[in-house]
Enzyme design. Structure first.
Site, short mmCIF file in Angstrom:
data_model
loop_
_atom_site.label_atom_id
_atom_site.label_comp_id
_atom_site.label_asym_id
_atom_site.label_seq_id
_atom_site.Cartn_x
_atom_site.Cartn_y
_atom_site.Cartn_z
N GLU A 108 4.02 -5.41 -3.82
CA GLU A 108 5.37 -4.91 -3.54
C GLU A 108 6.23 -6.15 -3.27
O GLU A 108 5.88 -6.96 -2.41
CB GLU A 108 5.31 -4.02 -2.30
CG GLU A 108 6.61 -3.32 -2.04
CD GLU A 108 6.55 -2.40 -0.82
OE1 GLU A 108 5.45 -2.16 -0.27
OE2 GLU A 108 7.64 -1.94 -0.43
N ARG A 142 -9.98 -5.15 3.43
CA ARG A 142 -8.91 -6.14 3.53
C ARG A 142 -9.47 -7.42 4.12
O ARG A 142 -10.40 -7.39 4.92
CB ARG A 142 -7.85 -5.67 4.53
CG ARG A 142 -7.03 -4.54 4.13
CD ARG A 142 -6.02 -4.25 5.24
NE ARG A 142 -4.80 -4.99 5.06
CZ ARG A 142 -3.85 -4.65 4.21
NH1 ARG A 142 -3.98 -3.58 3.46
NH2 ARG A 142 -2.76 -5.37 4.10
N LYS A 200 2.60 -8.06 5.93
CA LYS A 200 3.92 -8.58 5.57
C LYS A 200 4.96 -8.19 6.60
O LYS A 200 5.92 -8.92 6.82
CB LYS A 200 4.33 -8.04 4.19
CG LYS A 200 3.96 -8.99 3.09
CD LYS A 200 4.46 -8.49 1.76
CE LYS A 200 3.51 -7.46 1.22
NZ LYS A 200 3.93 -6.87 -0.04
P1 ATP Z 1 0.74 -5.87 3.74
O1 ATP Z 1 0.09 -4.85 4.58
O2 ATP Z 1 0.36 -7.28 4.06
O3 ATP Z 1 2.20 -5.68 3.61
P2 ATP Z 1 0.39 -4.55 1.30
O4 ATP Z 1 -0.89 -3.91 0.95
O5 ATP Z 1 1.50 -3.67 1.69
O6 ATP Z 1 0.11 -5.69 2.32
P3 ATP Z 1 1.11 -5.09 -1.35
O7 ATP Z 1 2.13 -6.02 -1.89
O8 ATP Z 1 1.33 -3.65 -1.52
O9 ATP Z 1 0.93 -5.46 0.14
O10 ATP Z 1 -0.33 -5.51 -1.87
C1 ATP Z 1 -0.67 -5.79 -3.22
C2 ATP Z 1 -2.17 -5.72 -3.37
O11 ATP Z 1 -2.80 -6.66 -2.50
C3 ATP Z 1 -2.69 -4.36 -2.99
O12 ATP Z 1 -3.60 -3.94 -3.98
C4 ATP Z 1 -3.37 -4.57 -1.67
O13 ATP Z 1 -4.44 -3.70 -1.51
C5 ATP Z 1 -3.81 -6.03 -1.75
N1 ATP Z 1 -3.87 -6.60 -0.41
C6 ATP Z 1 -2.88 -6.65 0.51
N2 ATP Z 1 -3.30 -7.19 1.66
C7 ATP Z 1 -4.61 -7.50 1.49
C8 ATP Z 1 -5.62 -8.09 2.30
N3 ATP Z 1 -5.37 -8.47 3.55
N4 ATP Z 1 -6.85 -8.26 1.78
C9 ATP Z 1 -7.11 -7.90 0.51
N5 ATP Z 1 -6.21 -7.34 -0.32
C10 ATP Z 1 -4.97 -7.13 0.15
MG MG Z 2 2.06 -2.11 0.35
#
Ligand code: ATP
Ligand code: MG
Length: 570
Positions: free
Chosen positions: A45, A272, A282
């Protein structure tokens, strides 16, 4: 969460097998892949910079695309929430994925590319009686959802005739209503034990302009719906996501089944990545940036890919780290020391050596003529002659590290002290003969010594033992520089995720700036991003934002040894 210490594990030679690859192998063996090729995607995102957790997902998804025949990985921006997204973040995300060493080729996608298709799918759900426009307020929807132990209550709009829902949905889309006036909900089961299946919202009204589609849309799809159908449109075979989506998988599958998607993608979840002394969401990283607790998303203390890059971490170190932590189904927290060890191992073979004095103390060699200059030659790397050599000008006055002198040293101190002989690296053996003090404070401000002229190169002429070797820089030719020493951003291994408490948990020693360091002259005019090992101090990189060849700024990437672990007595 359990603490896992992988510090001693060895780097695998190639991409390791893991439970996800095993599932994919089984699907291939069972003939479940219609086009015969694996397709994955990485769906960020664009509401912030990528962090090291994302690197885990990038290495997984793009790693599979690299290793399986004809496989592909799409970089798909999940741009379904225009209120939080910025075009700038998209550019930085692309840069970070490329820098990590992966390439999406011509497979750059956006969920917004499919807004027309998604709208069509939503209409199909309404027509087939699987979705309805609900006119409850957000609060009413929330309060009628029920709890883990209590079923939800049906919306009074649940049985709205499809024609009426279709008409309302069309008008929602045309921008006729205020935000919150209506939503489109899937009609599944308000009594489902899985709350995600209790008639989830799949479209909401939003009047924000979208970075790519502008003002075309007044409704935007919700994550689960957009994700499942974007995967379907792209013919993704394996949709890999983090564990918090496990409970969403029944909804993901419901959309694909209800819309009769042929060869539907399969969602598989993994844990994660969490790192000690860091936060990894984020939302919290945005808070650190917006509240000015760090200098920005690229602050070298941030767990962002851009911050790590600016800190000097080589991309191989991040890939190696992701390979070593592997894939699991259980949440855990990885020690920052593992990442730091991967960084050291990646830097060692590639970083040319150099000498830099961080906290200078002047050493005057009294029997070395004032005008004499000797150009000594030193290898740039002890084990890799291909990195060449450099000249080190030696003069009567040099700087040594303040810590390399003690007036009254303990027995095992092998550096300078009155009467002690020490090797100046690549140069001569020098005996400390005297000190010069500040008349007011009594502090030693300079030391004096004599060199043994027969010890050129630092060799003992008669076999006498000289245990200590210190680094030095010519006072006449040295280059002044600013150096930033970084340490972990948070004191605690697991900082509290409360945004209000975040600032108070920052390690005040996480950044120490030293202004009057002295670099050896070969470091004059190096480009931003150039990485070195400053002998005996650590790996340092010319800062990518503040360094200029004529006013150098270096960041400490990582110290040579795990000093933090030692301080804690490990
Ligand atoms: P955050 O909680 O940090 O905002 P998010 O999952 O909302 O992370 P996205 O931009 O939606 O962030 O994530 C893109 C991809 O990265 C998704 O498939 C997510 O599952 C993966 N991802 C995000 N954070 C992690 C993490 N800490 N470990 C492994 N994969 C991750
Ligand atoms: Mg997300």
């Amino acid at each position: 969460m359990s603490a896992v210490d992988f510090t001693s594990s060895k780097a695998p030679d190639s991409a390791p097998s893991n439970f996800i690859r095993q599932e994919i192998d089984a699907d291939i063996a069972a003939g479940k892949l219609p086009q015969g090729a694996v397709i994955t995607r990485f769906p960020p995102e664009p509401n912030g910079y990528l962090h090291i957790g994302h690197a885990k997902s990038i290495c997984l998804n793009f790693g599979i695309a690299r290793d399986y025949p004809n496989a592909r990985c799409h970089l798909r921006f999940d741009d379904t929430n225009p209120s939080r997204e910025r075009a700038h973040f998209m550019e930085r995300i692309k840069e970070d994925v490329r820098w990590l060493g992966f390439d999406w080729g011509d497979r750059l996608r956006h969920a917004s590319d499919y807004f027309d298709d998604l709208y069509g799918y939503a209409k199909r759900l309404i027509e087939s009686g699987h979705a309805y426009v609900c006119s409850l307020s957000q609060e009413e929807i929330r309060s009628s959802r029920g709890t883990l132990t209590e079923a939800g209550r049906d919306s009074p709009w649940r049985d709205r005739p499809p024609e009426q829902s279709l008409d309302l949905f069309r008008r929602m889309c045309a921008g006729e209503f205020e935000e919150g006036a209506h939503v489109l909900r899937a009609k599944i089961d308000m009594a489902s034990p899985n709350i995600n299946l209790r008639d989830p919202v799949i479209y909401r009204i939003m009047h924000a302009p979208h970075p790519l589609t502008g003002r075309k849309w007044s409704v935007y799809p919700m994550y689960d719906f957009a994700q499942a159908l974007s995967d379907a449109i792209e013919r993704v075979t394996h949709s890999l996501c983090t564990l918090e989506f496990e409970d969403h998988r029944p909804l993901y599958d419901w959309f694909l089944r209800t819309l009769e998607i042929p060869s539907p993608p399969r969602q598989i979840e993994f844990s994660r990545l969490n790192l000690t002394h860091s936060v990894m969401s984020k939302r919290l990283l945005t808070h650190l940036v917006e509240q000015g607790h760090v200098s920005g998303w690229t602050d070298p203390r941030m767990p962002t890919i851009a911050g790590m890059r600016r800190r000097g971490f080589p991309p191989e170190a991040l890939r190696d780290f992701c390979a070593r932590i592997g894939m699991t189904k259980k949440d855990n927290i990885v020690e920052l020391e593992l990442l730091e060890n991967c960084v050291r191992e990646a830097c060692e073979p590639i970083a040319p050596r150099a000498m830099a004095v961080l906290r200078p103390l002047r050493l005057v060699i009294e029997n070395f003529p004032p005008d004499r200059r000797e150009d000594l030659v030193a290898p740039n790397h002890p084990n890799d002659p291909s990195l060449g050599t450099r000249e080190l000008p030696f003069t009567r006055e040099v700087f040594i590290e303040r810590d390399d002198f003690m007036e009254d040293p303990p027995a095992k101190f092998h550096r300078f002290a009155p009467g002690k002989e020490v090797r100046l690296r690549y140069a001569w053996l020098v005996t400390c003969t005297d000190v010069v003090r500040d008349p007011k404070t009594g502090e030693v401000v300079e030391i004096r010594g004599i060199h043994d002229p027969d010890s050129r190169g630092g060799n003992s002429p008669d076999g006498r033992k000289v245990r200590g070797t210190v680094h030095w820089v010519s006072a006449r030719f040295g280059v002044p520089a600013r150096v930033r020493l970084y340490d972990r951003l948070f004191h605690e291994a697991a900082p509290s995720p409360d945004p209000q408490a975040l600032g108070g948990q920052i390690n005040p020693a996480s950044l120490e700036e030293i202004d009057d360091c002295i670099l050896e002259p070969s470091l004059a005019r190096v480009p931003p991003g150039a990485l070195f090992q400053f002998e005996r101090s650590g790996y340092f990189v010319a800062d990518s934002e503040d360094h200029a060849p004529d006013s150098p700024v270096f960041n400490r990437t990582v110290s040579l040894r795990d000093t933090w672990g030692r301080k804690r007595g490990r």
